[in-house]
Design an enzyme around this catalytic site. Structure first.
Site, mmCIF file in Angstrom:
data_model
loop_
_atom_site.group_PDB
_atom_site.id
_atom_site.type_symbol
_atom_site.label_atom_id
_atom_site.label_comp_id
_atom_site.label_asym_id
_atom_site.label_seq_id
_atom_site.Cartn_x
_atom_site.Cartn_y
_atom_site.Cartn_z
ATOM 1 N N GLU A 1 -111.218 -20.629 8.483
ATOM 2 C CA GLU A 1 -111.000 -21.054 9.869
ATOM 3 C C GLU A 1 -112.279 -21.066 10.701
ATOM 4 O OE1 GLU A 1 -106.944 -19.637 8.510
ATOM 5 O OE2 GLU A 1 -109.033 -19.096 8.160
ATOM 6 N N GLU B 1 -102.683 -16.455 4.339
ATOM 7 C CA GLU B 1 -101.980 -15.569 5.264
ATOM 8 C C GLU B 1 -100.541 -15.319 4.811
ATOM 9 O OE1 GLU B 1 -103.842 -15.845 9.609
ATOM 10 O OE2 GLU B 1 -103.168 -17.804 8.892
ATOM 11 N N GLY C 1 -103.892 -20.605 6.258
ATOM 12 C CA GLY C 1 -102.530 -20.125 6.444
ATOM 13 C C GLY C 1 -101.801 -19.860 5.148
ATOM 14 N N ALA D 1 -102.290 -24.769 7.243
ATOM 15 C CA ALA D 1 -101.767 -25.773 8.173
ATOM 16 C C ALA D 1 -102.323 -27.154 7.836
ATOM 17 C CB ALA D 1 -102.129 -25.397 9.603
#
Length: 261
Positions: A135, A114, A111, A66
């Site tokens: 994170e 991910e 992300g 992100a």
């Protein structure tokens, strides 16, 4: 090639290629996630496409996750929309009936990792770059399935170490842990992914779809229920055209010509 702004979509025969394309680091925002979703659905819904590749136009990044500057400036409601779209994209990758291959040739973080974890197969370049879920350094944990998919790939102990420290690892270490399927020299990476996708594209689409259902669904079930799932899935394949073609080709000692029916 169709340019969807921050995501490029290209169809090569039976392969759909989604290229992350938001320089410099492919850090995503809501618009990029929406573009990714549109291109992914286009590949999934195209009956001529039997395998999907996700790669990057950047020489240094697969995806940095992100866009933190956007995330920090957003309202909570705006960030909730972005997270919701990211989760939908991951589920779409995992639940689609086509094999999705991530091609990692640069930093793959947060992300971005991910996205790769949601893919079925991960090919990566050998050179030096970072792979991780940092994170924890923001006082958070992964929110798009990272903690769960990572654990299923590399085990509880390795996952807790990566997640709780936020430390990134090399592609070589990711391969050793089982996070990466295969490593390649950079110039061989995409050709290897295309070769695998082409092979899958010539395979029996119904049986490949059943394979994904058996693996992902069975992994969450007790063994007896998982075996029953496998039984139900294989029972649907015996009378398919591809199933009959597979038996005939074996007896006749020739390559099978599958049609996905």
């Amino acid at each position: 090639m169709v340019n969807e702004s921050s995501v490029l979509f290209e169809k090569q025969g039976h392969i759909g290629i989604l290229t992350l394309n938001r320089p410099p680091a492919n850090a995503y925002h809501l618009e990029m996630l929406n573009c990714f979703n549109t291109s992914l659905r286009q590949a999934i819904n195209d009956p001529e496409i039997n395998a999907i590749i996700v790669d990057s136009s950047s020489e240094k990044f697969f995806c940095a996750g992100a866009d933190i500057k956007v995330f920090e400036a957003n309202t909570t409601e705006e960030n909730a929309k972005m997270i919701s779209q990211a989760r939908e994209n991951m589920a779409l990758i995992e639940n689609c009936e086509k094999v999705v291959i991530a091609v990692i040739n640069g930093h793959c973080l947060g992300g971005g990792l991910e996205i790769a974890l949601a893919c079925d197969i991960r090919f990566a370049a050998k050179h030096q770059y970072l792979i991780g879920l940092p994170e924890i350094n923001l006082g958070l944990i992964p929110g798009n399935g990272g903690s769960q998919r990572l654990t299923r790939l590399i085990g509880v102990s390795n996952a807790i170490q990566m997640l709780s420290t936020g430390d990134s690892i090399s592609a070589q270490e990711a391969y050793r842990m089982g996070l990466i399927n295969q490593l390649f020299d950079s110039e061989e990476l995409m050709p290897a992914a295309v070769a695998l996708a082409s092979k899958l594209g010539q395979g029996p689409a119904l049986a490949i779809a059943a394979t994904k259902k058996a693996v992902y669904g069975g992994a969450l079930l007790p063994m007896a229920e998982a075996l029953e799932l496998e039984k139900r899935l294989v029972d649907t394949l015996y009378d398919t055209q591809d199933g009959q073609e597979g038996f005939r080709a074996f007896v006749e000692k020739r390559p099978a010509q599958f049609t996905g029916k």
